[in-house]
Design an enzyme around this catalytic site. Structure first.
Site, PDB file in Angstrom:
ATOM      1  N   GLN A 294       0.830  -1.203   0.000  1.00 52.23           N
ATOM      2  CA  GLN A 294       0.000   0.000   0.000  1.00 52.23           C
ATOM      3  C   GLN A 294       0.864   1.253   0.000  1.00 52.23           C
ATOM      4  OE1 GLN A 294      -3.096   0.759  -0.390  1.00 52.23           O
ATOM      5  NE2 GLN A 294      -2.967   2.914   0.202  1.00 52.23           N
ATOM      6  N   GLU A 295       1.953   1.223   0.733  1.00 53.84           N
ATOM      7  CA  GLU A 295       2.814   2.396   0.834  1.00 53.84           C
ATOM      8  C   GLU A 295       3.619   2.647  -0.447  1.00 53.84           C
ATOM      9  OE1 GLU A 295       2.931   4.609   3.023  1.00 53.84           O
ATOM     10  OE2 GLU A 295       2.259   3.801   4.944  1.00 53.84           O
ATOM     11  N   SER A 296       4.221   1.587  -0.998  1.00 48.00           N
ATOM     12  CA  SER A 296       5.216   1.795  -2.059  1.00 48.00           C
ATOM     13  C   SER A 296       5.114   0.833  -3.230  1.00 48.00           C
ATOM     14  CB  SER A 296       6.617   1.643  -1.460  1.00 48.00           C
ATOM     15  OG  SER A 296       6.821   0.295  -1.028  1.00 48.00           O
TER      16      SER A 296
END
Length: 461
Positions: A294-296
């Site tokens: 989700q972040e990267s």
């Protein structure tokens, strides 16, 4: 054939005629079916939306729960009619035909029946477009719906099977062993997170209530207790929390994103999996991996416009606090993100139970503890439960509205992004758990982590 799960008590099956008999025996006998939304044995024991609801009802009555999981509904119905079971809790839709045979408690969900085909095949938009093999699960309400349609479309034909359940039939559509099947919308929403190529042609029926069935020939005392129980859990938020736990994160479906995630799980995740496992602390490494995606999207050099960087998108200040030298080093980033989430979990009030405390910690990772606390304060002011994610996430959305955020300590926040953040991670996590448990070869590392390309970024003092 069926299996018996005993949750306390004895395993003698006795005839029950009323709530009084259940209370005297101290045992509630509940029939259900195996499935994603009903009952199955998880890593820590029995789980499932219907199982948890039944467990709550038994606790409400003050009796022990005996669960009898069957392989299809057709085997359950005679057991209820013969009073070998007190009720059926199996995600059953209340069709007119079933209503003639049984009494039903309050409706607690609504589902529709969907014609399902494989993405890439010709899209059937009506019954007249069906040109292949349609198979449905025997004993399902889909049989009744198709019979009604057959009166208008005489050419409509289908097969029914006792050998495969709804989930297996959906998998057979994907392998092209059959062209079409029919699935309830709630089950389909969960399955499409695993198999994004499952596509919806059209609705076979309008929405119907899902409810528990009891014996029609018995008195209404058990039915009255059901009505009271569902009234209580609807008013105190328990029902909403359970629905959110099992279905809240899968209501929206993104075909492209789901396919991309599964592809990355096969091709990219194995490079970093050893580090997720090594630094997960007391967390599930698959949750940490879902966070990182989700972040990267598992890109070590990822950078946002706000300046957060790396696999776990750490801020410069957080990296310094955690002793991270380079945010672009994937091992350091994963370690830092895991440690930061662990710290956030410890700061969530102890009275907040799992899984809500985990959703709160994830939201705080995204939007900050201060804004999360603001949302909890708003939740309390508005008479909802500040310790339940299903209530607090509504107030996170309010942090973008001036009339609400001007009354909070930390002011404006993009709370909608925090809600989406948590929902996405939950979807990715569910898919990873399934891949890991059902297709573990997909996640086997093909190269060691130190073979990944890295760019050095030193965190300045």
């Amino acid at each position: 054939m069926f299996l018996i799960l005993i949750i306390g008590g004895c395993n003698d099956i006795k005839h029950s005629s009323s709530l009084g008999d259940i209370l005297d025996a101290g045992i509630l006998k509940v029939g259900t079916t195996y499935g994603l939304t009903t009952y199955y044995n998880g890593a820590t024991g029995p789980v499932g939306f219907e199982y948890e609801l039944a467990e709550g009802f038994a606790a409400y009555l003050g009796v022990k729960l005996e669960v009898f999981p069957y392989y299809n509904l057709d085997d359950l119905f005679p057991q209820l009619s013969n009073a070998h079971l007190d009720m059926i809790a199996a995600g059953m839709s209340v069709s007119p035909e079933r209503y003639q045979r049984f009494k039903f408690g309050p409706g607690y969900q609504r589902v529709s029946e969907k014609l399902v085909f494989k993405q890439g095949k010709e899209w059937p938009r009506t019954i007249e477009d069906l040109k292949g093999k349609l198979v449905i699960a025997a004993g399902s309400s889909h049989h009744e719906s198709l019979l009604k349609l057959q009166k208008e479309f005489e050419q409509l034909s289908w097969q029914e099977t006792n050998d495969s359940d709804m989930e297996e039939l959906l998998e057979m559509v994907l392998t092209e062993e059959l062209d079409y099947t029919i699935a309830d919308s709630n089950i389909l929403a969960l399955m499409r997170r695993r198999y994004p190529e499952l596509s919806i042609g059209f609705s076979i029926s309008p929405e119907q209530d899902i409810a528990w069935a009891v014996n029609k020939d018995r008195d209404d005392s058990l039915l009255a207790a059901l009505i009271e129980y569902f009234g209580i859990i609807q008013n105190n938020g328990t029902l909403a929390a359970l629905e959110d736990k099992y279905f809240g994160h899968v209501r929206l479906f993104n075909y492209v994103d789901t396919r991309a995630f599964i592809k990355s799980s096969r091709e990219v995740l194995p490079k970093f999996q050893p580090w997720f496992e090594q630094y997960s602390n007391d967390l599930d490494w698959r949750l940490l991996a879902a966070m990182s995606y989700q972040e990267s999207h598992w890109h070590p050099k990822a950078k946002s416009v706000t300046g957060v960087r790396g696999m776990m998108m750490l801020t410069l200040a957080t990296a310094k606090e955690l002793g991270i030298v380079s945010r672009l080093d994937p091992e350091q980033s994963i370690k830092g993100g895991a440690n930061y989430l662990t710290k956030l979990l410890k700061r969530i009030p102890d009275r907040i139970t799992h899984p809500d405390r985990l959703w709160f910690a994830l939201a705080a990772y995204n939007v900050g503890l201060g804004h999360l606390e603001d949302a909890r304060v708003l939740t309390d002011r508005q008479g909802a439960n500040p310790d339940m994610w299903v209530d607090v996430k509504i107030r996170l959305l309010q942090l973008r509205q001036k009339k609400y955020y001007k009354t909070t300590r930390y002011g404006y926040a993009r709370g909608n992004e925090a809600v989406a953040y948590v929902d996405n991670i939950r979807r990715y996590y569910d898919t990873l758990v399934w891949l890991d448990e059902q297709q573990p070869q997909i996640l086997e590392p093909e190269i060691t982590p130190d073979e990944t390309e890295q760019e050095v970024e030193v965190v300045a003092d």
